[in-house]
Design a protein around this motif. Structure first.
Motif, mmCIF file in Angstrom:
data_model
loop_
_atom_site.group_PDB
_atom_site.id
_atom_site.type_symbol
_atom_site.label_atom_id
_atom_site.label_comp_id
_atom_site.label_asym_id
_atom_site.label_seq_id
_atom_site.Cartn_x
_atom_site.Cartn_y
_atom_site.Cartn_z
ATOM 1 N N THR A 8 -8.490 -9.442 -9.873
ATOM 2 C CA THR A 8 -8.233 -8.037 -9.559
ATOM 3 C C THR A 8 -7.617 -7.920 -8.170
ATOM 4 N N PRO A 9 -6.829 -6.877 -7.915
ATOM 5 C CA PRO A 9 -6.241 -6.692 -6.586
ATOM 6 C C PRO A 9 -7.298 -6.599 -5.485
ATOM 7 N N GLU A 10 -8.477 -6.030 -5.803
ATOM 8 C CA GLU A 10 -9.541 -5.893 -4.807
ATOM 9 C C GLU A 10 -10.046 -7.263 -4.344
ATOM 10 N N VAL A 11 -10.264 -8.164 -5.294
ATOM 11 C CA VAL A 11 -10.728 -9.510 -4.943
ATOM 12 C C VAL A 11 -9.656 -10.248 -4.147
ATOM 13 N N CYS A 12 -8.391 -10.092 -4.561
ATOM 14 C CA CYS A 12 -7.294 -10.732 -3.820
ATOM 15 C C CYS A 12 -7.257 -10.243 -2.369
ATOM 16 N N MET A 13 -7.449 -8.936 -2.164
ATOM 17 C CA MET A 13 -7.428 -8.384 -0.813
ATOM 18 C C MET A 13 -8.549 -8.968 0.041
ATOM 19 N N GLU A 14 -9.734 -9.107 -0.539
ATOM 20 C CA GLU A 14 -10.863 -9.689 0.202
ATOM 21 C C GLU A 14 -10.553 -11.115 0.634
ATOM 22 N N ARG A 15 -9.959 -11.892 -0.258
ATOM 23 C CA ARG A 15 -9.675 -13.297 0.045
ATOM 24 C C ARG A 15 -8.545 -13.435 1.072
ATOM 25 N N ILE A 16 -7.564 -12.547 1.009
ATOM 26 C CA ILE A 16 -6.474 -12.562 2.002
ATOM 27 C C ILE A 16 -7.037 -12.299 3.400
ATOM 28 N N GLN A 17 -7.920 -11.335 3.489
ATOM 29 C CA GLN A 17 -8.526 -11.026 4.787
ATOM 30 C C GLN A 17 -9.410 -12.173 5.272
ATOM 31 N N ALA A 18 -10.063 -12.864 4.329
ATOM 32 C CA ALA A 18 -10.951 -13.962 4.709
ATOM 33 C C ALA A 18 -10.172 -15.173 5.231
ATOM 34 N N ARG A 19 -9.014 -15.459 4.629
ATOM 35 C CA ARG A 19 -8.270 -16.638 5.087
ATOM 36 C C ARG A 19 -7.418 -16.346 6.329
ATOM 37 N N ASN A 20 -7.135 -15.073 6.599
ATOM 38 C CA ASN A 20 -6.603 -14.636 7.898
ATOM 39 C C ASN A 20 -5.290 -15.321 8.292
ATOM 40 N N ARG A 21 -4.326 -15.353 7.360
ATOM 41 C CA ARG A 21 -3.005 -15.888 7.704
ATOM 42 C C ARG A 21 -2.229 -14.825 8.483
ATOM 43 N N PRO A 22 -1.594 -15.211 9.590
ATOM 44 C CA PRO A 22 -0.922 -14.204 10.444
ATOM 45 C C PRO A 22 0.190 -13.446 9.723
ATOM 46 N N TYR B 126 15.263 -23.125 9.684
ATOM 47 C CA TYR B 126 16.059 -23.350 10.901
ATOM 48 C C TYR B 126 15.500 -22.535 12.081
ATOM 49 N N GLY B 127 14.157 -22.520 12.180
ATOM 50 C CA GLY B 127 13.501 -21.833 13.281
ATOM 51 C C GLY B 127 13.150 -20.383 13.016
ATOM 52 N N PHE B 128 13.576 -19.826 11.862
ATOM 53 C CA PHE B 128 13.280 -18.430 11.523
ATOM 54 C C PHE B 128 12.107 -18.373 10.536
ATOM 55 N N ASN B 129 11.163 -17.485 10.806
ATOM 56 C CA ASN B 129 10.034 -17.271 9.908
ATOM 57 C C ASN B 129 10.419 -16.188 8.897
ATOM 58 N N LEU B 130 11.048 -16.614 7.801
ATOM 59 C CA LEU B 130 11.531 -15.653 6.808
ATOM 60 C C LEU B 130 10.403 -14.874 6.161
ATOM 61 N N LEU B 131 9.248 -15.523 5.988
ATOM 62 C CA LEU B 131 8.133 -14.834 5.341
ATOM 63 C C LEU B 131 7.647 -13.668 6.198
ATOM 64 N N GLU B 132 7.488 -13.920 7.475
ATOM 65 C CA GLU B 132 7.043 -12.857 8.375
ATOM 66 C C GLU B 132 8.108 -11.764 8.493
ATOM 67 N N MET B 133 9.366 -12.170 8.558
ATOM 68 C CA MET B 133 10.455 -11.191 8.628
ATOM 69 C C MET B 133 10.468 -10.304 7.378
ATOM 70 N N PHE B 134 10.211 -10.911 6.227
ATOM 71 C CA PHE B 134 10.192 -10.157 4.969
ATOM 72 C C PHE B 134 9.070 -9.128 4.972
ATOM 73 N N TYR B 135 7.865 -9.541 5.366
ATOM 74 C CA TYR B 135 6.749 -8.605 5.369
ATOM 75 C C TYR B 135 6.934 -7.483 6.400
ATOM 76 N N GLU B 136 7.606 -7.783 7.503
ATOM 77 C CA GLU B 136 7.820 -6.762 8.538
ATOM 78 C C GLU B 136 8.872 -5.734 8.124
ATOM 79 N N ASP B 137 9.916 -6.179 7.413
ATOM 80 C CA ASP B 137 10.978 -5.245 7.009
ATOM 81 C C ASP B 137 11.555 -5.707 5.663
ATOM 82 N N GLN B 138 10.866 -5.341 4.582
ATOM 83 C CA GLN B 138 11.274 -5.808 3.249
ATOM 84 C C GLN B 138 12.648 -5.263 2.861
ATOM 85 N N GLN B 139 12.943 -4.057 3.257
ATOM 86 C CA GLN B 139 14.232 -3.460 2.903
ATOM 87 C C GLN B 139 15.387 -4.297 3.433
#
Length: 560
Positions: A141-155, A46-59
């Motif tokens: 591995t977490p290291e490979v996952c981190m490399e791929r996350i940075q490569a795909r560059n999702r905001p 409904y117009g809210f980016n819940l994923l971004e909101m979650f990453y910004e303030d998970q608590q």
């Protein structure tokens, strides 16, 4: 009508493991329906980016985001598709076992929020509605996952996901899937682990190879269905009913009579063997034979009663005597086995007391090469039961299916009784260590437990049949196919229903015909379709309802 569940595959793994890339290779496949992770519903609620909101303030947003994730992923499981195999990019099981656990363990969820989310998960997965047949775990591995996350560059991800978060998720995936630790939470799904640290071509090739197995099973199933359809195209109605029924009844009569005669003979032979051997395993086999004799008499009477029915007193026939008889047999078999089980436990306790020097009394077991009669009796029994099972195993009549199961049980139980009695006899004659004397009562215990489990399973199946459980989905497909291809005048198939009426099935088909058609012609089409359906041996009665409009509810009968 029954809901057909698709074969469901889930691709699981950490964030950035390569799920989307691997699935993109199957987008144009005619066999696989790819269901992507519902990220669009997470970034636009409904117009809210819940994923971004979650990453910004998970608590603050953890509970709301996880609730939305559970519900949207449950929708992917129940989504209706046209292709036979569904492949999910992450399942609701993963959200529960990994992501929800992670935010709870790191203090982002309060206890009450965690319990509430778990209740929601249990509600969404009730009745196996979110089933998964096969899981591919892209282990990275977490290291490979981190490399791929940075490569795909999702905001939503780039500046908000760190190595510590990926490492925590990785460990939860390991606990759940690596080594099949999470089998209980995947509904006994098969888990295939793929090293996703390698390049995408290798990962794709591995997945493609593994997918060949469900693909082969699908095409084998389709070919068998095509053969079934083809066999129904040019079948002559009256000749098919008469010839098939005549042959089947003759075979049923022969096998029930033969089983009865052999069981009578074996019963008296094994009485002599048990007296001579005094082996509890052999005695348990005698009790089993006594019950066999009773079961053969019941099934013989049942087959005769069904064959010689009074059509005025029993206008719908007496075929439901079959499941009733089998349920009665199940009770008799289980009761007899329970009695033997009790006696075996008593004798086992006596042997244990003897071995621990608490008593000097021990029951004798006279079963060895010097006493060939018990051994010969058991060998003859096993051979005759193998022959009877061979002839009964493929007869599609519930009475003979019950006989086949009984013969199979006898083969196993008599073999165990023979081996157990021989070992106990050799032990008491001093040729084997005295400790092995416990094999005799243990053999009787194994036989009894196996028979109880086997017959409880049979009783459960036939209770469901008596209470009107629906037919197999593939059978409903066959009925629908026959109706659709029966006449060019049909305007619609409004409803197809098939359910058990004892061992056989009752079928209801609602068809549409033009409102201007003469009643005689409409009646003839319906009557011929009814007789066509009743050529199938599984169907006891078929009812064809004819209508010309479909504004009403498909099923207008009283709900019971």
């Amino acid at each position: 009508m029954s809901t057909v569940k698709n074969y469901t595959i889930s691709i699981e793994g950490n964030i950035g493991c390569g799920k989307s890339t691997a699935l993109s290779q199957f987008t144009n496949s005619p066999l696989f329906e790819i269901i992507p992770e519902p990220v669009a519903k997470w970034t636009n609620f409904y117009g809210f980016n819940l994923l971004e909101m979650f990453y910004e303030d998970q608590q603050r947003w953890a509970f709301l985001f996880e609730l939305n994730a559970l519900r949207t992923l449950a929708e992917t499981h129940t989504l209706r598709i046209r292709k036979p195999i569904k492949i999910l990019e992450r399942s609701i099981l993963c959200t529960r076992r990994c992501f929800m656990e992670n935010i709870y363990q790191t203090g982002k969820l309060k206890d009450v929020e965690y319990r509430m989310l778990d209740d929601e998960y249990q509600r969404l997965t009730t009745n196996n509605s979110c089933h998964v047949d096969l899981i591919f775990y892209l282990r990275t591995t977490p290291e490979v996952c981190m490399e791929r996350i940075q490569a795909r560059n999702r905001p939503e991800e780039v500046s908000k996901i760190d190595w510590k978060y990926l490492a925590s998720l990785h460990q939860l995936h390991e606990d759940w899937l690596y080594g099949h630790n999470g089998r209980d939470s995947t509904n006994s799904s098969n888990v295939i682990i793929i090293d996703a640290n390698q390049d995408r071509e290798q990962v794709y090739a591995t997945i493609n190879t593994q997918l060949s197995h469900p693909t082969e099973r699908f095409y084998e199933h389709q070919n068998s269905m095509i053969d079934k359809y083809a066999s129904l195209i040019n079948e002559t109605i009256e000749e098919s009913i008469d010839e098939t029924t005549r042959k089947l009844r003759k075979r049923v009569r022969l096998l029930t009579t033969l089983s009865l005669i052999i069981n009578v003979c074996l019963f008296f032979v094994k009485i002599i063997a048990s007296i001579l051997s005094n082996s509890l395993s052999i005695i348990s086999s005698v009790v089993d034979s006594a019950v066999d004799l009773v079961s053969s008499l019941i099934l013989f009477w049942t087959a005769r009663a069904i064959r010689n029915r009074n059509q005025y007193r029993y206008p719908a026939g007496r075929t439901r005597l079959e499941p009733v008889a089998i349920i009665i047999l199940s009770v008799i078999m289980c009761s007899a086995s329970a009695e033997i089980l009790t006696e075996a436990l008593k004798r086992l306790l006596t042997y244990v007391r003897y071995l621990t020097h608490q008593t000097n009394e021990i029951p004798e077991v006279n079963m060895n090469i010097k006493q060939p009669i018990p051994i010969a009796a058991m060998c003859i029994t096993i051979i005759l039961k193998i022959v009877l099972y061979y002839f009964c195993r493929n007869v599609k009549v519930e009475t003979i299916k019950a006989l086949a199961q009984d013969h199979r049980n006898d083969i196993l139980s008599n073999f165990v009784a023979l081996i157990s009695g021989l070992i106990a006899g050799q032990t008491l004659s001093g040729q084997i260590n005295i400790r092995f004397v416990v094999i005799d009562p243990i053999g009787a215990i194994v036989i009894s437990i196996y028979i109880i489990i086997s017959w409880v399973s049979q009783a459960t199946l036939h209770i469901r049949h008596l209470t009107g459980v629906t037919a197999d989905p593939d059978f409903l497909k066959v009925i629908t196919w026959i109706a659709m291809n029966f006449s060019s005048y049909l305007t619609k198939i409004d409803m197809v229903k098939a359910f058990h009426f004892g061992t056989d099935l009752l079928v209801e088909v609602d068809i549409g015909l033009p409102g201007t058609m003469q009643i005689q012609q409409a009646h003839d089409i319906g009557s011929r379709l009814q007789r066509k359906l009743e050529t199938m041996p599984e169907i006891a009665r078929a009812f064809v309802h004819i209508d010309y409009e479909f504004e009403h509810r498909p099923d207008e009968h009283k709900q019971i």
